[in-house]
Scaffold this active site. Structure first.
Site, PDB file in Angstrom:
ATOM      1  N   HIS A   1     -16.616 -16.188 -10.572  1.00  8.55           N
ATOM      2  CA  HIS A   1     -15.411 -15.453 -10.988  1.00  8.55           C
ATOM      3  C   HIS A   1     -14.528 -15.270  -9.754  1.00  8.55           C
ATOM      4  O   HIS A   1     -14.587 -14.249  -9.081  1.00  8.55           O
ATOM      5  CB  HIS A   1     -15.806 -14.097 -11.586  1.00  8.55           C
ATOM      6  CG  HIS A   1     -14.653 -13.349 -12.191  1.00  8.55           C
ATOM      7  ND1 HIS A   1     -14.809 -12.425 -13.192  1.00  8.55           N
ATOM      8  CD2 HIS A   1     -13.319 -13.364 -11.928  1.00  8.55           C
ATOM      9  CE1 HIS A   1     -13.628 -11.918 -13.511  1.00  8.55           C
ATOM     10  NE2 HIS A   1     -12.713 -12.469 -12.750  1.00  8.55           N
TER      11      HIS A   1
ATOM     12  N   HIS B   1     -15.124 -12.357  -2.967  1.00 12.93           N
ATOM     13  CA  HIS B   1     -16.437 -13.020  -3.039  1.00 12.93           C
ATOM     14  C   HIS B   1     -16.209 -14.528  -3.147  1.00 12.93           C
ATOM     15  O   HIS B   1     -16.066 -15.181  -2.133  1.00 12.93           O
ATOM     16  CB  HIS B   1     -17.329 -12.434  -4.150  1.00 12.93           C
ATOM     17  CG  HIS B   1     -16.625 -12.015  -5.400  1.00 12.93           C
ATOM     18  ND1 HIS B   1     -15.940 -12.892  -6.203  1.00 12.93           N
ATOM     19  CD2 HIS B   1     -16.500 -10.788  -5.988  1.00 12.93           C
ATOM     20  CE1 HIS B   1     -15.442 -12.244  -7.251  1.00 12.93           C
ATOM     21  NE2 HIS B   1     -15.753 -10.979  -7.147  1.00 12.93           N
TER      22      HIS B   1
ATOM     23  N   GLU C   1     -14.929 -17.975 -14.592  1.00 10.31           N
ATOM     24  CA  GLU C   1     -14.360 -16.812 -15.259  1.00 10.31           C
ATOM     25  C   GLU C   1     -13.080 -16.380 -14.547  1.00 10.31           C
ATOM     26  O   GLU C   1     -12.946 -16.569 -13.332  1.00 10.31           O
ATOM     27  CB  GLU C   1     -15.338 -15.631 -15.219  1.00 10.31           C
ATOM     28  CG  GLU C   1     -16.676 -15.901 -15.854  1.00 10.31           C
ATOM     29  CD  GLU C   1     -17.617 -14.714 -15.717  1.00 10.31           C
ATOM     30  OE1 GLU C   1     -18.605 -14.670 -16.471  1.00 10.31           O
ATOM     31  OE2 GLU C   1     -17.367 -13.841 -14.861  1.00 10.31           O
TER      32      GLU C   1
ATOM     33  N   HIS D   1     -23.105  -9.236 -18.753  1.00 11.30           N
ATOM     34  CA  HIS D   1     -22.823  -7.956 -18.107  1.00 11.30           C
ATOM     35  C   HIS D   1     -23.964  -6.973 -18.346  1.00 11.30           C
ATOM     36  O   HIS D   1     -24.185  -6.501 -19.450  1.00 11.30           O
ATOM     37  CB  HIS D   1     -21.509  -7.324 -18.573  1.00 11.30           C
ATOM     38  CG  HIS D   1     -20.856  -6.501 -17.493  1.00 11.30           C
ATOM     39  ND1 HIS D   1     -19.865  -6.988 -16.673  1.00 11.30           N
ATOM     40  CD2 HIS D   1     -21.083  -5.241 -17.084  1.00 11.30           C
ATOM     41  CE1 HIS D   1     -19.500  -6.062 -15.820  1.00 11.30           C
ATOM     42  NE2 HIS D   1     -20.225  -4.990 -16.040  1.00 11.30           N
TER      43      HIS D   1
ATOM     44  N   GLY E   1     -25.439 -12.139 -13.161  1.00 13.02           N
ATOM     45  CA  GLY E   1     -25.317 -12.256 -11.718  1.00 13.02           C
ATOM     46  C   GLY E   1     -25.937 -11.115 -10.954  1.00 13.02           C
ATOM     47  O   GLY E   1     -26.927 -11.287 -10.245  1.00 13.02           O
TER      48      GLY E   1
END
Length: 247
Positions: A43, A50, A70, A200, A223
């Site tokens: 993402h 990141h 994403e 999530h 993740g």
């Protein structure tokens, strides 16, 4: 079997803390696939806190399973994903500075905008997935505007899931209540003929029950929990245990 896509954002967060290339994000992705992961998710955010744009291009060269990108569909994001051509793009409604995803799209209110994005992805040969809450109406609208899949935002499920499982009737009712909206959304996806992803706050504690309750789930993208578990178990064993939850 539901496929496991490992989100490697947190690996990039750790790397960026020192401004060097340790840990190596590309090598980590290769190792995740070698240990059994069936996809890699990133993402990239505008501030590159990141995953960076360079990471996206470097990963495209080595990911051999499924590459899932994403993000919020800005013009820059769309140019990048169409050039990179991942297998899947997951559209999220996050503001640029959001810490993490906190809600799904209101597809009903954004249908004109999203339908144009979905069409651009389809023309580029990229599967589209729209991040939504566990609401059959949102799933129905995502299907109507041509999305290939939806990804259900599963934090509400994780928050409602009991801290420790028990065989008591009360615990059983709590489990069923936690997953009920997701079962309803899953049924709507099946009815409308689109694929179903989830992600999530799914983890080793709640994933097996979630997967059992939604047997037609195509993919989970995880993740934070995977990287956290890997600190104790190592990434190879962690991936193996997550895959076991999905069988």
């Amino acid at each position: 079997m539901t496929r496991l896509s490992v989100n490697i954002n947190k690996v990039a967060t750790l790397r960026n803390a020192r401004g060097e290339n340790i840990p190596d994000v590309v090598k980590f992705a290769i190792d995740c696939e070698r240990f059994g992961a069936q996809g890699i998710t990133v993402h990239p955010r505008p501030d590159e806190r990141h995953i960076t744009r360079r990471d996206v291009y470097d990963l495209r060269k080595v990911v051999t399973t499924e590459f899932n990108i994403e993000g919020y569909p800005t013009d820059d994001f769309m140019r990048m994903v169409i050039e990179v051509a991942p297998e899947q793009v997951t559209l999220v409604p996050d503001a640029p500075g959001a810490l993490t995803s906190s809600a799904g799209w209101n597809v009903l209110e954004n249908s004109e905008f999203l339908s144009g994005i979905v069409m651009r992805l389809r023309q580029a040969g990229i599967r589209s997935s729209i991040f939504v809450d566990a609401d059959p109406l949102q799933v129905k609208e995502a299907a109507r505007i041509g999305a290939d899949r939806v990804e259900l935002y599963t934090k509400p499920f994780a928050d409602s899931y009991p801290a420790s499982e028990s065989a008591s009737e009360a615990s059983s009712l709590q489990l069923e209540a936690a997953v009920a909206p997701f079962v309803a959304a899953s049924s709507e996806a099946l009815k409308r003929g689109i694929g179903l992803n989830a992600g999530h706050d799914l983890n080793l504690h709640n994933l097996a029950f979630f997967r059992h309750s939604l047997p037609l789930l195509d993919e989970v993208s995880i993740g934070h929990a995977i990287i956290s578990d890997a600190l104790y178990l190592g990434i190879e064993r962690t991936i193996r245990e997550y895959l076991s939850c999905l069988r």
